[in-house]
Scaffold this motif. Structure first.
Motif, PDB file in Angstrom:
ATOM      1  N   ARG A  44       9.801  -4.402  -8.913  1.00  0.00           N
ATOM      2  CA  ARG A  44       9.611  -5.213  -7.711  1.00  0.00           C
ATOM      3  C   ARG A  44      10.405  -4.641  -6.525  1.00  0.00           C
ATOM      4  NH1 ARG A  44      11.313 -10.140  -9.521  1.00  0.00           N
ATOM      5  NH2 ARG A  44      13.386  -9.707  -8.746  1.00  0.00           N
ATOM      6  N   LEU A  45      11.538  -4.023  -6.789  1.00  0.00           N
ATOM      7  CA  LEU A  45      12.384  -3.494  -5.721  1.00  0.00           C
ATOM      8  C   LEU A  45      12.203  -1.993  -5.495  1.00  0.00           C
ATOM      9  CD1 LEU A  45      15.630  -5.493  -6.521  1.00  0.00           C
ATOM     10  CD2 LEU A  45      13.940  -5.952  -4.755  1.00  0.00           C
ATOM     11  N   SER A  46      11.213  -1.389  -6.099  1.00  0.00           N
ATOM     12  CA  SER A  46      10.973   0.032  -5.874  1.00  0.00           C
ATOM     13  C   SER A  46      10.388   0.231  -4.469  1.00  0.00           C
ATOM     14  CB  SER A  46      10.014   0.591  -6.926  1.00  0.00           C
ATOM     15  OG  SER A  46       8.720   0.074  -6.715  1.00  0.00           O
ATOM     16  N   PRO A  47      10.573   1.408  -3.879  1.00  0.00           N
ATOM     17  CA  PRO A  47      10.059   1.655  -2.530  1.00  0.00           C
ATOM     18  C   PRO A  47       8.540   1.461  -2.419  1.00  0.00           C
ATOM     19  CG  PRO A  47      11.603   3.379  -3.140  1.00  0.00           C
ATOM     20  CD  PRO A  47      11.386   2.533  -4.352  1.00  0.00           C
ATOM     21  N   GLU A  48       7.781   1.868  -3.430  1.00  0.00           N
ATOM     22  CA  GLU A  48       6.331   1.716  -3.387  1.00  0.00           C
ATOM     23  C   GLU A  48       5.940   0.235  -3.373  1.00  0.00           C
ATOM     24  OE1 GLU A  48       7.786   3.532  -5.909  1.00  0.00           O
ATOM     25  OE2 GLU A  48       7.533   5.508  -5.016  1.00  0.00           O
ATOM     26  N   SER A  49       6.610  -0.543  -4.203  1.00  0.00           N
ATOM     27  CA  SER A  49       6.315  -1.966  -4.275  1.00  0.00           C
ATOM     28  C   SER A  49       6.693  -2.667  -2.967  1.00  0.00           C
ATOM     29  CB  SER A  49       7.069  -2.601  -5.443  1.00  0.00           C
ATOM     30  OG  SER A  49       6.873  -3.988  -5.464  1.00  0.00           O
ATOM     31  N   LEU A  50       7.844  -2.309  -2.411  1.00  0.00           N
ATOM     32  CA  LEU A  50       8.260  -2.904  -1.139  1.00  0.00           C
ATOM     33  C   LEU A  50       7.304  -2.524  -0.014  1.00  0.00           C
ATOM     34  CD1 LEU A  50      12.138  -2.470  -1.311  1.00  0.00           C
ATOM     35  CD2 LEU A  50      10.811  -4.568  -1.609  1.00  0.00           C
ATOM     36  N   ALA A  51       6.823  -1.271  -0.019  1.00  0.00           N
ATOM     37  CA  ALA A  51       5.870  -0.841   1.008  1.00  0.00           C
ATOM     38  C   ALA A  51       4.547  -1.587   0.862  1.00  0.00           C
ATOM     39  CB  ALA A  51       5.641   0.671   0.903  1.00  0.00           C
ATOM     40  N   ALA A  52       4.079  -1.755  -0.369  1.00  0.00           N
ATOM     41  CA  ALA A  52       2.826  -2.480  -0.588  1.00  0.00           C
ATOM     42  C   ALA A  52       2.966  -3.936  -0.171  1.00  0.00           C
ATOM     43  CB  ALA A  52       2.418  -2.382  -2.054  1.00  0.00           C
TER      44      ALA A  52
ATOM     45  N   LEU B  64      -0.883  -7.342   6.994  1.00  0.00           N
ATOM     46  CA  LEU B  64      -2.308  -7.676   7.067  1.00  0.00           C
ATOM     47  C   LEU B  64      -2.516  -9.184   7.149  1.00  0.00           C
ATOM     48  CD1 LEU B  64      -3.798  -5.161   4.491  1.00  0.00           C
ATOM     49  CD2 LEU B  64      -4.032  -5.112   6.975  1.00  0.00           C
ATOM     50  N   GLU B  65      -1.738  -9.920   6.378  1.00  0.00           N
ATOM     51  CA  GLU B  65      -1.834 -11.383   6.406  1.00  0.00           C
ATOM     52  C   GLU B  65      -1.432 -11.921   7.774  1.00  0.00           C
ATOM     53  OE1 GLU B  65       0.485 -15.094   4.321  1.00  0.00           O
ATOM     54  OE2 GLU B  65       0.133 -13.313   3.127  1.00  0.00           O
ATOM     55  N   THR B  66      -0.368 -11.368   8.336  1.00  0.00           N
ATOM     56  CA  THR B  66       0.075 -11.794   9.664  1.00  0.00           C
ATOM     57  C   THR B  66      -0.972 -11.446  10.715  1.00  0.00           C
ATOM     58  OG1 THR B  66       2.376 -11.493   9.021  1.00  0.00           O
ATOM     59  CG2 THR B  66       1.914 -11.566  11.375  1.00  0.00           C
ATOM     60  N   GLY B  67      -1.566 -10.263  10.621  1.00  0.00           N
ATOM     61  CA  GLY B  67      -2.618  -9.877  11.556  1.00  0.00           C
ATOM     62  C   GLY B  67      -3.806 -10.817  11.478  1.00  0.00           C
TER      63      GLY B  67
ATOM     64  N   SER C   2       5.066  -5.139   2.057  1.00  0.00           N
ATOM     65  CA  SER C   2       5.142  -5.173   3.522  1.00  0.00           C
ATOM     66  C   SER C   2       3.760  -5.008   4.153  1.00  0.00           C
ATOM     67  CB  SER C   2       6.068  -4.069   4.029  1.00  0.00           C
ATOM     68  OG  SER C   2       7.373  -4.274   3.569  1.00  0.00           O
ATOM     69  N   ALA C   3       2.963  -4.096   3.610  1.00  0.00           N
ATOM     70  CA  ALA C   3       1.616  -3.886   4.136  1.00  0.00           C
ATOM     71  C   ALA C   3       0.763  -5.134   3.947  1.00  0.00           C
ATOM     72  CB  ALA C   3       0.963  -2.693   3.446  1.00  0.00           C
ATOM     73  N   ASP C   4       0.864  -5.776   2.790  1.00  0.00           N
ATOM     74  CA  ASP C   4       0.102  -7.002   2.548  1.00  0.00           C
ATOM     75  C   ASP C   4       0.510  -8.104   3.524  1.00  0.00           C
ATOM     76  OD1 ASP C   4      -1.284  -5.834   0.502  1.00  0.00           O
ATOM     77  OD2 ASP C   4      -0.025  -6.683  -1.098  1.00  0.00           O
ATOM     78  N   ARG C   5       1.801  -8.234   3.746  1.00  0.00           N
ATOM     79  CA  ARG C   5       2.270  -9.271   4.673  1.00  0.00           C
ATOM     80  C   ARG C   5       1.865  -8.958   6.112  1.00  0.00           C
ATOM     81  NH1 ARG C   5       8.055 -11.323   2.304  1.00  0.00           N
ATOM     82  NH2 ARG C   5       7.161 -12.172   0.389  1.00  0.00           N
TER      83      ARG C   5
END
Length: 126
Positions: A28-36, A43-46, A38-41
């Motif tokens: 959950r705290l890996s860079p790939e997971s954090l990037a994914a 998109l949701e905010t947009g 962040s990207a999902d959030r």
């Protein structure tokens, strides 16, 4: 003997449980997971912002219609508004496309051409 077996199995189960929890936290705290995430959030905010903007535009259109109805501006003889100097200061009657051409309606006085001036334009007051 059963007591030793009980504590051995309890320790093994606790170790497995702790290992699973730690591995989940690491993933959950890996860079790939954090990037994914962040990207999902993002998109949701947009999407939420687009919905908000659509609601604002709909509300603006509704209120504009209400104001036009209240002011009696919904008729067919509504003037076309032309921008002059970056703001809406002059209006021509609908269908008058000869304004500004030499020898045409532009030779008439402003009141006869249908040109009105913005009451909020205070440049002439100073």
């Amino acid at each position: 003997m059963f007591r030793r077996m009980f504590w051995f199995l309890t320790g093994a189960a606790t170790g497995v449980w702790a290992t699973v929890k730690v591995n989940r936290a690491v993933r959950r705290l890996s860079p790939e997971s954090l990037a994914a995430k962040s990207a999902d959030r993002a998109l949701e905010t947009g999407a939420r912002l687009r919905l908000f903007a659509r609601d604002v535009r709909a509300g603006m259109a509704q209120r504009e219609g209400e104001l036009q109805d209240a002011l009696g501006l919904t008729g067919r003889d509504q003037p076309k508004v032309l921008p002059a100097g970056g703001d809406r200061t002059t209006a021509l009657p609908a269908g008058d496309d000869t304004a500004g051409r030499p020898g045409r309606t532009s030779d008439l006085p402003a009141a006869r051409r249908g040109i009105t001036y913005n009451a909020h334009d205070r440049k002439d007051d100073h």
